[in-house]
Design an enzyme around this catalytic site. Structure first.
Site, PDB file in Angstrom:
ATOM      1  N   THR A   1       3.593   8.305   4.261  1.00 35.68           N
ATOM      2  CA  THR A   1       3.023   9.272   3.323  1.00 35.68           C
ATOM      3  C   THR A   1       1.769   9.873   3.951  1.00 35.68           C
ATOM      4  O   THR A   1       1.421   9.592   5.104  1.00 35.68           O
ATOM      5  CB  THR A   1       2.687   8.584   1.998  1.00 35.68           C
ATOM      6  OG1 THR A   1       1.654   7.614   2.212  1.00 35.68           O
ATOM      7  CG2 THR A   1       3.916   7.891   1.416  1.00 35.68           C
TER       8      THR A   1
ATOM      9  N   LYS B   1      -7.551  -0.617  -5.490  1.00 37.09           N
ATOM     10  CA  LYS B   1      -6.204  -0.738  -6.050  1.00 37.09           C
ATOM     11  C   LYS B   1      -6.087  -1.941  -6.987  1.00 37.09           C
ATOM     12  O   LYS B   1      -5.363  -1.887  -7.990  1.00 37.09           O
ATOM     13  CB  LYS B   1      -5.182  -0.836  -4.913  1.00 37.09           C
ATOM     14  CG  LYS B   1      -5.008   0.477  -4.149  1.00 37.09           C
ATOM     15  CD  LYS B   1      -4.506   1.586  -5.070  1.00 37.09           C
ATOM     16  CE  LYS B   1      -4.148   2.851  -4.336  1.00 37.09           C
ATOM     17  NZ  LYS B   1      -3.572   3.894  -5.229  1.00 37.09           N
TER      18      LYS B   1
ATOM     19  N   TYR C   1     -10.677  -0.634   0.056  1.00 33.83           N
ATOM     20  CA  TYR C   1      -9.428  -0.033  -0.421  1.00 33.83           C
ATOM     21  C   TYR C   1      -8.675  -1.004  -1.312  1.00 33.83           C
ATOM     22  O   TYR C   1      -8.200  -0.638  -2.397  1.00 33.83           O
ATOM     23  CB  TYR C   1      -8.554   0.390   0.766  1.00 33.83           C
ATOM     24  CG  TYR C   1      -7.209   0.929   0.342  1.00 33.83           C
ATOM     25  CD1 TYR C   1      -7.099   2.176  -0.259  1.00 33.83           C
ATOM     26  CD2 TYR C   1      -6.042   0.181   0.517  1.00 33.83           C
ATOM     27  CE1 TYR C   1      -5.874   2.681  -0.671  1.00 33.83           C
ATOM     28  CE2 TYR C   1      -4.814   0.673   0.113  1.00 33.83           C
ATOM     29  CZ  TYR C   1      -4.736   1.926  -0.485  1.00 33.83           C
ATOM     30  OH  TYR C   1      -3.517   2.401  -0.900  1.00 33.83           O
TER      31      TYR C   1
END
Length: 314
Positions: free
Chosen positions: A213, A180, A176
């Protein structure tokens, strides 16, 4: 603990066309709603049409008369990205704002995209690279600002050059971070190349801090049938006003980066509280893994090869 309200002023965007990925729920929906309320025509490329329709209904409820529309997009499929590019190029309308917001995080096991890439790299990074390439004529026509969402996770880690797709010794969190970091390096290289060659595009970065989120919530399509313990802890801290942001404040750095006339090209925006986890949005010190010009040029070149999308040389 009561929260001090946090917000920013979004300037009048009448006559501007904005494209926001990941706008069918969560932070992306909030970003799209604020852009639409400021007068922008907002294009919402979505994978799930039903969620997209529900999102448009919510936007029109808070911003009557909002100009919002759906297009089909699955960022984990380069064919789908190409189809969206063909559709929008066929419409011929310049794009003034592009927010590369959509993403996936920590699937329960190593998954791959339709094109065989590790899911996080393929969706978070390569899908957005391909989208920028497909939309490049419209971005140049609109003198666009491109804002790409990175993460607090991109403050550490590195590119896993000897195994970009993590086919050996898969580490979901390192993968991950890589996705990014790669997107951030690409966004900064986009700014440098645009400036050098006169493309008229500006590019910057944002990150949402940490907030409840949908990234770590239940995602049946990823094989995650229930919320992770991590997202439950994040929700508790957020609800009690401890360090973290909310789903609403998490989108403010991207809104600032994308719309504030004073937002600088090639800069990073995020929450300004302790650890950049929450708080009012502001320009941030660039994350260390994003500072190498050599790494950025390599990401650009390799991403172009992997997506088979030709980015302009000049």
């Amino acid at each position: 603990m009561p929260r001090t309200p946090i917000d920013i002023t979004v300037p009048d965007l009448t006559g501007r066309r904005a494209v926001v990925t990941g706008a069918s729920d969560g932070m992306g929906l909030g970003i799209a709603a604020r852009l639409a309320a400021a007068g922008a025509e907002v294009v919402m490329p979505v994978r799930n049409p039903a969620k997209g329709e529900a999102a448009m209904t919510r936007i029109r409820r808070v911003a009557p008369g909002a100009r919002v529309s759906l297009r089909s997009l699955d960022l984990s499929s380069l064919e789908s990205v190409a189809a969206l590019g063909e559709t929008l190029r066929g419409e011929g309308d310049p794009i003034h704002l592009l927010v590369n917001n959509a993403g996936v995080m920590r699937p329960p096991r190593r998954l791959t995209t339709a094109d065989g890439f590790e899911l996080q790299l393929g969706t978070n990074h390569l899908g957005h690279v391909a989208l920028v390439g497909q939309l490049m004529p419209l971005l140049r026509d609109g003198g666009a600002r491109v804002t790409s969402q990175v993460s607090v996770a991109s403050a550490s880690g590195s590119m896993h050059w000897d195994d970009l797709n993590w086919e050996r010794s898969y580490d979901v969190m390192r993968a991950y971070r890589q996705s990014k970091i790669a997107l951030g390096l690409f966004g900064l290289e986009l700014q440098r190349r645009s400036e050098a060659h006169g493309w008229g595009i500006t590019s910057n970065l944002s990150h949402p801090g940490v907030a409840p989120t949908s990234l770590l919530a239940a995602r049946p399509e990823l094989g995650r049938g229930q919320d992770t313990p991590h997202i439950r802890r994040i929700r508790w801290l957020s609800e009690h006003g401890i360090l973290l942001g909310t789903a609403e404040t998490a989108g403010l750095p991207a809104l600032m980066a994308a719309t504030d006339p004073a937002a600088r090209p090639g800069a990073l925006y995020g929450p300004s509280g302790p650890g950049t986890l929450g708080g009012p949005p502001a320009e941030q010190r660039m994350h260390r893994p994003l500072r190498s010009l050599t790494e950025a040029a390599r990401v650009w070149r390799v991403s172009e090869e992997l997506t088979k999308v030709a980015l302009p040389a000049a």
